[in-house]
Design an enzyme around this catalytic site. Sequence first.
Site, PDB file in Angstrom:
ATOM      1  N   HIS A 257      -6.490  -4.150  -0.647  1.00 58.36           N
ATOM      2  CA  HIS A 257      -6.493  -3.151   0.418  1.00 58.36           C
ATOM      3  C   HIS A 257      -5.330  -3.429   1.367  1.00 58.36           C
ATOM      4  CE1 HIS A 257     -11.048  -1.957   0.066  1.00 58.36           C
ATOM      5  NE2 HIS A 257     -10.365  -1.778  -1.048  1.00 58.36           N
TER       6      HIS A 257
ATOM      7  N   GLU B   7      -5.118  -3.724   4.552  1.00 54.01           N
ATOM      8  CA  GLU B   7      -5.354  -4.735   5.583  1.00 54.01           C
ATOM      9  C   GLU B   7      -5.228  -6.148   5.017  1.00 54.01           C
ATOM     10  OE1 GLU B   7      -7.236  -2.185   4.585  1.00 54.01           O
ATOM     11  OE2 GLU B   7      -8.835  -1.764   6.030  1.00 54.01           O
TER      12      GLU B   7
ATOM     13  N   CYS C 214     -13.135  -1.515   5.550  1.00 52.30           N
ATOM     14  CA  CYS C 214     -14.393  -1.718   4.827  1.00 52.30           C
ATOM     15  C   CYS C 214     -14.983  -3.073   5.216  1.00 52.30           C
ATOM     16  CB  CYS C 214     -14.127  -1.673   3.325  1.00 52.30           C
ATOM     17  SG  CYS C 214     -13.209  -3.108   2.723  1.00 52.30           S
TER      18      CYS C 214
ATOM     19  N   CYS D 277     -12.575  -6.113   4.391  1.00 55.32           N
ATOM     20  CA  CYS D 277     -11.435  -6.227   5.307  1.00 55.32           C
ATOM     21  C   CYS D 277     -11.895  -6.583   6.715  1.00 55.32           C
ATOM     22  CB  CYS D 277     -10.634  -4.930   5.316  1.00 55.32           C
ATOM     23  SG  CYS D 277      -9.827  -4.619   3.730  1.00 55.32           S
TER      24      CYS D 277
HETATM   25 ZN   LIG Z   1     -10.885  -2.817   2.849  1.00 56.93          ZN
END
Ligand SMILES: [Zn+2]
Length: 151
Positions: free
Chosen positions: A46, A48, A76, A79
Amino acid sequence: MSEALKEAKIAYDLGEVPIGAVVEKDGVIIGRGHNLTEQLKDPTAHAEMLALRQAARQLGGWRLLGCNLYVTAEPCAMCAGAIVWARIKKLYIGTMDPKGGACGSVFNIPQEPRLNHHVEIETGIMQQECQDILKAFFKELRKKKSEEIQL
Ligand SMILES: [Zn+2]
């Protein structure tokens, strides 16, 4: 946030869900990332996570003290956890994710009182732009899928 949006646009052009993130310290960007889960075949790639990793490499340590993270969509659970572990000071979010967000929507991990580090959160930063790029991506994806079915 405009720099995080630039990252989201790179993801868009790669056919990835268009989410971008940057880590900033003292006004300088020390980490940037865009979603690469398809390209890297990695569920943890992801925006992040990639931005946090780059910032930690840049600083030579995992504690990102005094750093702020800008991300185009609400992080999410994975993260959000990483943001807490990295000791991020403040999190700036573009658009919220009511279905999977873990920074105020489904959960609020960065401000969970039972954890010993808490992250300040500000939402709605360039919200329209951050939302528009996601909407455009999913609209195109649905169009592609319906065309495939017709073939
Ligand atoms: Zn994430």
